[in-house]
Scaffold this active site. Structure first.
Site, mmCIF file in Angstrom:
data_model
loop_
_atom_site.group_PDB
_atom_site.id
_atom_site.type_symbol
_atom_site.label_atom_id
_atom_site.label_comp_id
_atom_site.label_asym_id
_atom_site.label_seq_id
_atom_site.Cartn_x
_atom_site.Cartn_y
_atom_site.Cartn_z
ATOM 1 N N HIS A 138 -7.206 -6.205 -0.281
ATOM 2 C CA HIS A 138 -6.139 -5.278 0.095
ATOM 3 C C HIS A 138 -5.135 -5.863 1.084
ATOM 4 O O HIS A 138 -3.941 -5.561 1.006
ATOM 5 C CB HIS A 138 -6.724 -3.988 0.669
ATOM 6 C CG HIS A 138 -5.708 -2.892 0.801
ATOM 7 N ND1 HIS A 138 -5.110 -2.285 -0.291
ATOM 8 C CD2 HIS A 138 -5.160 -2.306 1.894
ATOM 9 C CE1 HIS A 138 -4.249 -1.369 0.117
ATOM 10 N NE2 HIS A 138 -4.263 -1.360 1.446
ATOM 11 N N ASN A 171 -0.172 -4.286 -3.702
ATOM 12 C CA ASN A 171 -1.369 -3.447 -3.580
ATOM 13 C C ASN A 171 -1.004 -1.966 -3.729
ATOM 14 O O ASN A 171 -1.405 -1.119 -2.938
ATOM 15 C CB ASN A 171 -2.077 -3.697 -2.248
ATOM 16 C CG ASN A 171 -2.461 -5.154 -2.069
ATOM 17 O OD1 ASN A 171 -1.626 -5.952 -1.651
ATOM 18 N ND2 ASN A 171 -3.689 -5.501 -2.384
ATOM 19 N N SER A 216 0.837 -1.195 0.000
ATOM 20 C CA SER A 216 0.000 0.000 0.000
ATOM 21 C C SER A 216 0.879 1.256 0.000
ATOM 22 O O SER A 216 1.680 1.437 -0.910
ATOM 23 C CB SER A 216 -0.969 -0.048 1.184
ATOM 24 O OG SER A 216 -1.985 0.901 1.058
#
Length: 259
Positions: free
Chosen positions: A236, A116, A92
């Site tokens: 996620h 991600n 992320s």
């Protein structure tokens, strides 16, 4: 597995979990989390490599520096503690940092894995994430229910419980600083990706609505030594929910860059 707190060591000015010996793999978590989010990866890779999972500034055991921060400040804080070429893995926002490190510190990065990662958000998605960032006051943490539902859906799980604990325990100012940067970034520059010299693996979940498969595939197509892998049934938080798939890909990638 259980997601219990692990002992820390110093990584320059940051706090980190360190284990194993040999070539080094550096792990960088996402906003609101901490080094323990990589627990399954640390256990899988530490028998073969030296693993270092950092706490981002303002997260876990790492202090939040004074003043307004940019993405490069997070990257520089981690890169300062790296002596030689490493494999860097980010999730992320951590993927943003990992890619920035590979682009700006090519001498320190032998290979990069972006899990991600976002790249060119849709206008509505950009508006939504920036609105969430603007709602943060940096003093108190909002109820993490909405975040957890985006990450895990409505099903209860040990992974969800662990993330709930981290999100409610994180320094609110550290969370706001990181989330604001995350919300206003749109992924690496396309020209920087085309100039990336090291091998690059872009992974995301097939069910990921924000860091979509199309984003990972687009970045992989730009990087000269890039490739994309999409994990079926994952969303996620796939380093936690689909650890076996992620670990297998990381071990294969490590063997490629360190034959």
């Amino acid at each position: 597995m259980t997601w219990t707190t692990r002992p820390r060591s110093d990584h320059a000015t940051l706090s980190a979990i360190t284990a194993g010996q040999g070539a080094t793999v550096v792990f960088i978590h996402g906003v609101g989390l901490r080094a323990e989010a990589w627990g399954a990866q640390l256990d899988a890779l530490s028998p073969h490599y030296r693993v270092v999972a950092v706490d981002m500034p303002g997260h876990g055991g790492s202090a939040l520096p004074a003043g307004e921060l940019n993405l490069v400040d997070y990257t520089d804080a981690i890169a300062t503690g790296i002596d030689g070429p490493v494999m860097v893995v980010g999730h992320s926002m951590g993927a943003m940092i990992a890619l920035d490190m590979a682009i700006r510190y090519p001498e320190k990065v032998r290979g990069v894995v972006a899990l991600n990662a976002i790249f060119r958000r849709r206008p509505d998605a950009a508006e939504a994430v920036q609105a969430r960032a603007a709602s943060l006051d940096g003093v108190s943490m909002a109820d993490p229910h909405g975040t957890l539902e985006r990450w895990f859906g409505t099903d209860a799980s040990p992974e969800r419980d662990a993330c709930h604990g981290w999100l409610t325990d994180v320094n609110p100012a550290g969370y706001k600083a990181a989330y604001t940067i995350f919300a206003h970034q749109d992924g690496p520059d396309a020209d920087d990706l085309t100039d990336l010299t090291c091998p690059a693996l872009f992974m995301t979940g097939a069910d990921e609505p924000n860091s979509t498969p199309a984003m990972s595939q687009a970045m992989a197509a730009l990087a000269p030594k890039g490739r994309a892998e999409i994990i079926e049934g994952a969303a996620h938080m796939m380093p936690m929910t689909h650890a076996a798939d992620v670990n297998a890909a990381l071990l294969d990638f490590a063997k490629e860059i360190w034959p």
